[in-house]
Design a protein around this motif. Sequence first.
Motif, mmCIF file in Angstrom:
data_model
loop_
_atom_site.group_PDB
_atom_site.id
_atom_site.type_symbol
_atom_site.label_atom_id
_atom_site.label_comp_id
_atom_site.label_asym_id
_atom_site.label_seq_id
_atom_site.Cartn_x
_atom_site.Cartn_y
_atom_site.Cartn_z
ATOM 1 N N LYS A 162 0.940 -1.441 -0.273
ATOM 2 C CA LYS A 162 0.307 -0.732 -0.258
ATOM 3 C C LYS A 162 1.173 1.358 0.089
ATOM 4 C CE LYS A 162 -4.360 -1.765 0.250
ATOM 5 N NZ LYS A 162 -5.030 -1.380 -1.275
ATOM 6 N N THR A 163 1.019 2.057 -0.946
ATOM 7 C CA THR A 163 1.714 3.663 -0.687
ATOM 8 C C THR A 163 0.610 4.314 -0.477
ATOM 9 O OG1 THR A 163 2.404 2.558 -2.881
ATOM 10 C CG2 THR A 163 2.387 5.050 -2.757
ATOM 11 N N ILE A 164 1.032 5.593 0.875
ATOM 12 C CA ILE A 164 0.162 6.132 0.976
ATOM 13 C C ILE A 164 1.291 7.423 0.921
ATOM 14 C CG2 ILE A 164 -0.310 7.413 3.400
ATOM 15 C CD1 ILE A 164 -0.121 4.669 4.469
ATOM 16 N N SER A 165 1.207 8.479 0.448
ATOM 17 C CA SER A 165 1.595 10.132 0.247
ATOM 18 C C SER A 165 1.267 11.150 1.443
ATOM 19 C CB SER A 165 1.085 10.331 -1.498
ATOM 20 O OG SER A 165 2.186 10.364 -2.155
ATOM 21 N N ILE A 166 2.250 11.902 2.309
ATOM 22 C CA ILE A 166 1.942 12.345 2.980
ATOM 23 C C ILE A 166 2.128 14.184 1.896
ATOM 24 C CG2 ILE A 166 2.949 13.587 5.491
ATOM 25 C CD1 ILE A 166 1.693 10.845 4.937
ATOM 26 N N LEU A 167 0.850 14.693 2.237
ATOM 27 C CA LEU A 167 1.281 15.704 1.462
ATOM 28 C C LEU A 167 0.085 17.406 1.773
ATOM 29 C CD1 LEU A 167 1.363 17.185 -1.824
ATOM 30 C CD2 LEU A 167 -0.824 15.448 -2.269
ATOM 31 N N ASN A 168 0.897 18.176 1.341
ATOM 32 C CA ASN A 168 -0.265 19.456 1.255
ATOM 33 C C ASN A 168 1.570 20.439 0.587
ATOM 34 O OD1 ASN A 168 -1.075 21.952 2.221
ATOM 35 N ND2 ASN A 168 -1.653 20.941 4.379
ATOM 36 N N TYR B 156 4.365 -1.236 3.118
ATOM 37 C CA TYR B 156 3.830 0.162 3.203
ATOM 38 C C TYR B 156 4.849 1.008 2.398
ATOM 39 C CZ TYR B 156 -0.400 -1.924 5.606
ATOM 40 O OH TYR B 156 -0.752 -1.904 6.962
ATOM 41 N N CYS B 157 4.695 1.528 1.183
ATOM 42 C CA CYS B 157 5.021 2.097 0.530
ATOM 43 C C CYS B 157 4.953 4.167 1.372
ATOM 44 C CB CYS B 157 5.645 2.703 -0.516
ATOM 45 S SG CYS B 157 6.162 3.781 -1.621
ATOM 46 N N ILE B 158 5.531 4.621 2.144
ATOM 47 C CA ILE B 158 5.409 5.949 2.360
ATOM 48 C C ILE B 158 6.171 7.115 1.695
ATOM 49 C CG2 ILE B 158 4.930 7.854 4.272
ATOM 50 C CD1 ILE B 158 4.675 5.402 5.983
ATOM 51 N N ILE B 159 5.644 8.006 0.714
ATOM 52 C CA ILE B 159 6.410 8.841 0.425
ATOM 53 C C ILE B 159 5.611 10.103 0.828
ATOM 54 C CG2 ILE B 159 6.772 10.623 -1.947
ATOM 55 C CD1 ILE B 159 4.764 7.553 -3.087
ATOM 56 N N HIS C 55 -3.063 6.117 -1.003
ATOM 57 C CA HIS C 55 -4.279 6.532 -0.338
ATOM 58 C C HIS C 55 -3.285 7.943 -0.081
ATOM 59 C CE1 HIS C 55 -6.998 3.603 1.217
ATOM 60 N NE2 HIS C 55 -5.895 2.639 0.900
ATOM 61 N N VAL C 56 -3.319 8.982 0.285
ATOM 62 C CA VAL C 56 -2.967 10.528 0.562
ATOM 63 C C VAL C 56 -3.799 11.034 1.681
ATOM 64 C CG1 VAL C 56 -2.510 13.278 0.148
ATOM 65 C CG2 VAL C 56 -3.046 11.324 -2.027
ATOM 66 N N ILE C 57 -2.156 11.320 2.447
ATOM 67 C CA ILE C 57 -3.279 12.307 4.239
ATOM 68 C C ILE C 57 -2.415 13.688 3.711
ATOM 69 C CG2 ILE C 57 -2.558 11.874 6.210
ATOM 70 C CD1 ILE C 57 -1.988 8.716 6.255
ATOM 71 N N ILE C 58 -3.317 14.298 4.541
ATOM 72 C CA ILE C 58 -3.494 15.914 3.956
ATOM 73 C C ILE C 58 -2.504 16.303 5.322
ATOM 74 C CG2 ILE C 58 -3.425 17.505 3.249
ATOM 75 C CD1 ILE C 58 -5.448 16.428 1.280
ATOM 76 N N PRO C 59 -1.893 16.789 6.034
ATOM 77 C CA PRO C 59 -1.527 17.039 7.636
ATOM 78 C C PRO C 59 -2.410 18.548 7.352
ATOM 79 C CG PRO C 59 -0.276 15.858 6.426
ATOM 80 C CD PRO C 59 -0.085 15.641 5.069
ATOM 81 N N VAL C 60 -2.393 19.514 8.061
ATOM 82 C CA VAL C 60 -2.937 20.370 8.168
ATOM 83 C C VAL C 60 -3.054 21.029 9.325
ATOM 84 C CG1 VAL C 60 -5.670 20.278 8.253
ATOM 85 C CG2 VAL C 60 -4.793 22.296 6.616
ATOM 86 N N PRO D 111 -7.986 6.324 -10.544
ATOM 87 C CA PRO D 111 -8.936 7.027 -10.394
ATOM 88 C C PRO D 111 -9.607 6.126 -8.745
ATOM 89 C CG PRO D 111 -9.485 5.128 -12.226
ATOM 90 C CD PRO D 111 -8.221 6.086 -12.213
ATOM 91 N N ASP D 112 -8.276 5.578 -8.497
ATOM 92 C CA ASP D 112 -9.016 4.111 -7.413
ATOM 93 C C ASP D 112 -7.367 5.912 -6.825
ATOM 94 O OD1 ASP D 112 -10.067 2.524 -8.242
ATOM 95 O OD2 ASP D 112 -7.812 1.491 -9.000
ATOM 96 N N VAL D 113 -6.991 6.399 -6.914
ATOM 97 C CA VAL D 113 -6.443 7.264 -5.463
ATOM 98 C C VAL D 113 -7.079 8.091 -4.444
ATOM 99 C CG1 VAL D 113 -5.450 9.190 -6.334
ATOM 100 C CG2 VAL D 113 -4.297 8.385 -5.125
ATOM 101 N N SER D 114 -7.490 8.196 -3.053
ATOM 102 C CA SER D 114 -8.121 8.104 -2.003
ATOM 103 C C SER D 114 -7.854 9.105 -1.468
ATOM 104 C CB SER D 114 -8.928 7.190 -1.728
ATOM 105 O OG SER D 114 -8.471 6.611 -0.894
ATOM 106 N N ILE D 115 -8.252 10.035 -0.620
ATOM 107 C CA ILE D 115 -7.664 10.504 0.184
ATOM 108 C C ILE D 115 -8.022 9.693 2.019
ATOM 109 C CG2 ILE D 115 -8.183 12.931 1.503
ATOM 110 C CD1 ILE D 115 -8.903 13.765 -1.306
ATOM 111 N N LEU D 116 -7.267 9.951 1.754
ATOM 112 C CA LEU D 116 -7.462 8.629 3.466
ATOM 113 C C LEU D 116 -7.883 9.753 4.641
ATOM 114 C CD1 LEU D 116 -7.495 5.919 4.366
ATOM 115 C CD2 LEU D 116 -5.349 6.299 5.253
ATOM 116 N N GLY D 117 -7.183 10.849 4.988
ATOM 117 C CA GLY D 117 -7.930 11.058 5.793
ATOM 118 C C GLY D 117 -7.478 12.765 6.280
ATOM 119 N N VAL D 118 -7.604 14.273 6.231
ATOM 120 C CA VAL D 118 -6.775 15.114 6.599
ATOM 121 C C VAL D 118 -6.546 15.246 8.180
ATOM 122 C CG1 VAL D 118 -7.095 17.732 6.778
ATOM 123 C CG2 VAL D 118 -8.419 16.465 4.936
ATOM 124 N N LEU D 119 -5.547 15.478 8.518
ATOM 125 C CA LEU D 119 -4.903 15.280 9.705
ATOM 126 C C LEU D 119 -4.768 16.598 10.252
ATOM 127 C CD1 LEU D 119 -3.359 13.836 12.247
ATOM 128 C CD2 LEU D 119 -1.996 13.418 10.869
#
Length: 260
Positions: free
Chosen positions: A2-8, A119-122, A141-146, A172-180
């Motif tokens: 599972k690949t997760i991008s940490i992005l803002n 897991y892969c975390i970018i 998945h994408v996690i968005i710290p804010v 189309p399969d990438v999803s926002i896992l949540g805003v943190l």
Amino acid sequence: MKTISILNLKGGVGKTTTAINLAEYIATVEKKRVLLVDADPQANLTRFYQTEVPKQDNFFGIFAMRDKVRPTIIKKNLHIIPSNARSSKINSLIEGEQNSLYILTDILHNRDYTDIYDYCIIDCPPSRGQTVDNAVVASDHVIIPVTAGEFASQGLESVISAITVIQREYNPDVSILGVLPTLFSAGRIASQNLMTYLSNLNLRTFNSKIRYCESFRRAELAHQSVYVFDKRSNAALDMTTFSEEVLQKIKQRNHGQRTR
């Protein structure tokens, strides 16, 4: 894997801190194999782990060679593809090329990675470009710290817009896992306003909130995870709760996909 991008698309919101402590939790507590990818030319993730950056086996090398690179071993269950300032050249290197947004996807989906890592975390840079787009296209998945504040919310809106475009046109399969919510203080008006703002946007938001805690800064100066630096600190408690929630959300998504 599972690949997760940490992005803002704004700095100072805790992207690298989130990537470090999420990866450390999964690797150490859950005993799963994690590949960290430092996609940021500022290379804060790489510097945290005091990692030597090999000439070719680095994030820029993926795009320069269009081939897999050998990750650097940090410890058991935790490896990293490091970065340096050369990663800033990626945008100009691949811009205009056909299928340029799938370069990272093609590499990370190689069995040399997927057969090894769970897991892969970018850790993404705070600016839109080919690097960020490649990371999101390659992600599940994408996690968005804010953090609280006007400019942080502007960065969030830019991220949502970028992800929406990528979902529509490339993955189309990438999803926002949540805003943190990070640097959170329940008693501060700014933090309260942030939660109201997120609620009005109807965005998936983690139940976990990362409170401001001096242990984050001190742990990073010591090049340690918050769990090692002070396992009783609010920093360690909050990151544990968040990491558990991340894994639970992914598990629920996987179950939902299987039952369709």
